[in-house]
Design an enzyme around this catalytic site. Structure first.
Site, mmCIF file in Angstrom:
data_model
loop_
_atom_site.group_PDB
_atom_site.id
_atom_site.type_symbol
_atom_site.label_atom_id
_atom_site.label_comp_id
_atom_site.label_asym_id
_atom_site.label_seq_id
_atom_site.Cartn_x
_atom_site.Cartn_y
_atom_site.Cartn_z
ATOM 1 N N CYS A 158 0.839 -1.210 0.000
ATOM 2 C CA CYS A 158 0.000 0.000 0.000
ATOM 3 C C CYS A 158 0.869 1.253 0.000
ATOM 4 C CB CYS A 158 -0.912 0.026 1.226
ATOM 5 S SG CYS A 158 -2.422 -0.907 1.017
ATOM 6 N N HIS A 159 0.576 2.153 -0.929
ATOM 7 C CA HIS A 159 1.267 3.439 -0.944
ATOM 8 C C HIS A 159 0.698 4.340 0.152
ATOM 9 C CE1 HIS A 159 2.017 1.977 -5.054
ATOM 10 N NE2 HIS A 159 3.065 2.757 -5.053
ATOM 11 N N MET A 194 -8.273 0.776 0.860
ATOM 12 C CA MET A 194 -7.616 -0.067 1.858
ATOM 13 C C MET A 194 -7.584 0.621 3.219
ATOM 14 S SD MET A 194 -7.285 -2.726 0.210
ATOM 15 C CE MET A 194 -6.702 -3.591 1.659
ATOM 16 N N GLU A 195 -7.473 1.936 3.208
ATOM 17 C CA GLU A 195 -7.529 2.672 4.478
ATOM 18 C C GLU A 195 -8.909 2.537 5.119
ATOM 19 O OE1 GLU A 195 -3.908 3.806 2.632
ATOM 20 O OE2 GLU A 195 -5.918 3.627 1.809
ATOM 21 N N ASP A 250 -12.546 -6.158 21.704
ATOM 22 C CA ASP A 250 -11.711 -6.123 22.902
ATOM 23 C C ASP A 250 -12.449 -5.511 24.089
ATOM 24 O OD1 ASP A 250 -9.144 -6.324 24.345
ATOM 25 O OD2 ASP A 250 -9.177 -4.133 24.242
#
Length: 316
Positions: free
Chosen positions: A62-63, A112-113, A127
């Site tokens: 990923c850039h 992707m972010e 969590d």
């Protein structure tokens, strides 16, 4: 990492979803503020932001991209209200739908972010909820939508994206030099799905250049590209030949080409390329070098094809 230096910067958007499935009793505890780890959604939102920013460190190919805007939303969902999200899961209680919407102006997408952000937010919720819920399940991580880049290309392709290519060069016309720039134009046009109806080579003489263009205009070929004759040499006359025929100039096209080229070589400022309409045809003059042609077309294709709709009265 893939080379993206040839791409232009555009607005990119992406939205992604994820769901964490919880029991009905857990949803009540969340709403009543009875969780042992405190505030739930604000922490998950912050985790989403951190996850998005860390994407290039987590995914090797990923850039790094500028995240110009990001919004993280949460919604309680139930089988009765969102049955599609509960199909195929063992959970039948409730869920928290996480939606991340992101914006970036850059050379590569931001999906992707967005996907990393929803994934990290879901893990953070897991969590924080695991002390009160042993039936937690994460699912439906998916890209909901993206715009910009290749995903926008199809909307720019006109039904009549047919073209002609004119090579303006004394040396090529006399057979002393092989034509590379004209073939590069043809190659890049075909790669967009456009058609090349005609292809000619003429010497650097205004009458011959103008005659070829007039013939194509009379044939109603929507897009005409020339290569060569845009520099400062004594035989560089393509710009003058075309300018004498142009009805309406399209300075923005030439500015886009020079601006894109200037980021790669200072010699781009020497180009006198022009663009404009002649009748119902759009003519674009490109440099004579193969690399110059490549960089110029990278800057304007396929958005250039939208001009046909505008020229025929279709507006934006």
């Amino acid at each position: 990492m893939r080379d993206i230096s040839h791409k232009i910067s555009t607005l990119r958007t992406a939205s992604a979803n994820a769901v964490i499935y919880i029991t009905e009793s857990t949803s009540i505890k969340i709403k009543q503020g009875q969780l042992p780890k405190g505030n739930l959604l604000d922490v998950a939102r912050a985790a989403a932001f951190l996850g998005a920013k860390a994407t290039p460190q987590l995914l090797p190919h990923c850039h790094p991209v500028n995240i110009d805007g990001m919004q993280v939303d949460f919604e309680y969902i139930y089988p009765s209200s969102h049955p599609d999200f509960f199909a195929g899961t063992r959970q039948s209680g409730a869920g928290i739908l996480i939606t991340v919407s992101a914006k970036s102006i850059g050379r590569t997408g931001i999906e992707m972010e967005a996907l990393t952000a929803v994934s990290i937010a879901a893990l953070e919720l897991y969590d924080m909820l695991k002390p009160v819920d042993d039936q937690l399940e994460i699912g439906h991580i998916r890209l909901a939508n993206k715009t910009g880049g290749k995903s926008d290309h199809k909307r720019f392709l006109a039904p009549l994206a047919t073209c002609a290519v004119l090579v303006c060069s004394d040396a090529t016309a006399s057979g002393k030099r092989q034509d590379n720039s004209g073939r590069k134009i043809e190659e890049m046009l075909l790669a967009t799905g456009a058609q090349v109806l005609d292809y000619q080579i003429v010497a650097d003489e205004k009458p011959r250049i103008q005659q070829a263009i007039k013939t194509w205009v009379d044939r109603d070929i929507p897009f005409i590209f020339t290569t060569g004759g845009t520099g400062l040499g004594p035989r560089d006359v393509t710009v003058e030949a075309v300018s004498e025929l142009v009805d309406k100039t399209a300075d923005g096209i030439a500015e886009a080409m020079r601006g894109h080229g200037q980021q790669r070589t200072p010699l781009a400022m020497m180009s006198r390329s022009v663009a404009g309409t002649i009748g119902n045809s759009l003519v674009v003059t490109l440099p004579g070098s193969t690399n110059g042609v490549k960089e110029c077309l990278e800057a304007i294709l396929p958005a250039l094809f939208h001009a046909r709709k505008m020229m025929m009265g279709g507006g934006h």
